[in-house]
Enzyme design. Structure first.
Site, short mmCIF file in Angstrom:
data_model
loop_
_atom_site.label_atom_id
_atom_site.label_comp_id
_atom_site.label_asym_id
_atom_site.label_seq_id
_atom_site.Cartn_x
_atom_site.Cartn_y
_atom_site.Cartn_z
N ASN A 171 42.30 0.51 2.51
CA ASN A 171 41.01 1.13 2.19
C ASN A 171 41.12 2.65 2.10
OD1 ASN A 171 41.28 1.90 4.83
ND2 ASN A 171 39.49 0.80 5.61
N ASP A 196 47.82 8.29 16.09
CA ASP A 196 46.75 7.44 16.60
C ASP A 196 47.26 6.43 17.63
OD1 ASP A 196 48.20 6.00 14.73
OD2 ASP A 196 46.53 5.68 13.36
N GLU A 212 38.75 6.18 9.04
CA GLU A 212 38.24 5.13 8.17
C GLU A 212 37.25 5.69 7.14
OE1 GLU A 212 39.58 2.36 8.14
OE2 GLU A 212 39.66 1.31 10.06
N HIS A 255 42.50 4.66 4.39
CA HIS A 255 42.48 5.41 5.65
C HIS A 255 43.84 6.05 5.94
CE1 HIS A 255 43.61 1.56 8.07
NE2 HIS A 255 44.59 2.40 8.29
C1 GLP Z 1 47.38 1.37 10.42
C2 GLP Z 1 47.64 2.78 10.98
C3 GLP Z 1 47.95 3.77 9.90
C4 GLP Z 1 48.84 3.10 8.89
C5 GLP Z 1 48.07 2.03 8.16
C6 GLP Z 1 48.92 1.19 7.24
O1 GLP Z 1 46.21 0.77 10.80
N1 GLP Z 1 46.63 3.33 11.82
O2 GLP Z 1 48.53 4.93 10.47
O3 GLP Z 1 49.28 4.04 7.95
O4 GLP Z 1 47.31 1.25 9.02
O5 GLP Z 1 49.74 0.32 7.94
P1 GLP Z 1 50.99 -0.38 7.28
O6 GLP Z 1 52.00 0.68 7.06
O7 GLP Z 1 51.42 -1.41 8.30
O8 GLP Z 1 50.52 -0.99 6.01
#
Ligand code: GLP
Length: 248
Positions: free
Chosen positions: A136, A67, A143, A138
């Site tokens: 959440n 992403d 989402e 995702h």
């Molecule tokens: C982000 C990314 C995800 C990631 C998630 C958790 O928004 N788009 O790919 O896995 O949120 O992030 P983190 O590892 O910083 O908790």
């Protein structure tokens, strides 16, 4: 689904890096699906270390990222392209031409997304897809919602995701409101999926993904339908599964 329950973030990171390194050793020209966020940083650190020690080469590895924020240029320090360069690509021998991150500045998102999916399909899908998870549930930026979206697409970020990611920006208002995300088709098409999570704030999402109903209200729950998923979590992220009596 195989679950590795590790003691802390460091052990989770090392285990995840070992699984990625094993994939590269087994298939030096593999197509890796890569993720950003604080979760995989430690694993990338191990991979860079092992590369520097001469234990591993990315010479023929190819990659596609999950992403990217809409509106952020590749050199913006919160763009996911910048993250990948500074956490992995700039420190190993991967060919820059073999790395793909969605283009947050594309003027034709639909055409871009179609091309991204066509590329992944043409490669026979990803060999190993690394995933973090949002609080959440995702994955990528898929989402919670009314349906699973198959294609790479532009997503309106959930308010809770904007809140969670605000820590990386000067203010909440600076967090982009949209992102381009690989869809569930590309993620589920991967031959192997490696889902990592650390910390108590991920415990509900992990429990819902592993034991909950398969539902787009917890996007990662779709992974229950994938034939080859490895989940690597630390004790804190495992805690709700443990409370539910789950053994690992
Ligand atoms: C982000 C990314 C995800 C990631 C998630 C958790 O928004 N788009 O790919 O896995 O949120 O992030 P983190 O590892 O910083 O908790």
């Amino acid at each position: 689904m195989r679950i590795y329950r590790e003691k802390d973030y460091e052990a989770m990171s090392r285990r995840a890096a070992q699984i990625i390194a094993a994939e590269i050793a087994h298939n030096p020209a593999c197509l890796l699906g890569l993720a950003t966020g604080s979760t995989p940083e430690g694993a990338y650190r191990y991979l860079v270390d092992w590369y520097k020690q001469g234990l591993l080469s990315f010479k023929d590895v190819r990659s596609v990222n999950l992403d990217e924020y809409v509106g952020l240029a590749p050199d913006h320090d919160q763009s996911y392209r910048y993250f990948m360069q500074s956490n992995l690509f700039d420190h190993v021998d991967i060919d820059p031409a073999n790395t793909r991150v969605p283009d947050g500045l594309t003027r034709d998102a639909k055409a871009f997304c179609d091309e991204y999916d066509a590329f992944i399909r043409a490669q026979g899908y990803v060999d190993l897809q690394l995933l973090g998870i949002g609080r959440n549930g995702h994955i990528g930026f898929n989402e919670p919602g009314g349906c699973f979206v198959k294609e790479t697409h532009v997503v309106d970020l959930a308010e809770s995701t904007i809140d969670a990611n605000a820590r990386f920006f000067a203010s909440r208002d600076d967090v982009p409101k949209q992102a381009i995300s690989m869809g569930m088709g590309a993620i589920m098409g991967a031959k192997k999926v490696l889902l990592c999570a650390s910390g108590e704030e991920k415990a509900d999402a992990i429990c819902g993904s592993v034991l909950g109903a398969i539902s787009p209200s917890c996007p990662a729950s779709i992974l229950q339908l994938h034939p080859d998923v490895i989940v690597v979590v630390d004790e804190a992220a495992f805690s709700k599964l443990a409370a539910a009596g789950f053994q690992a």
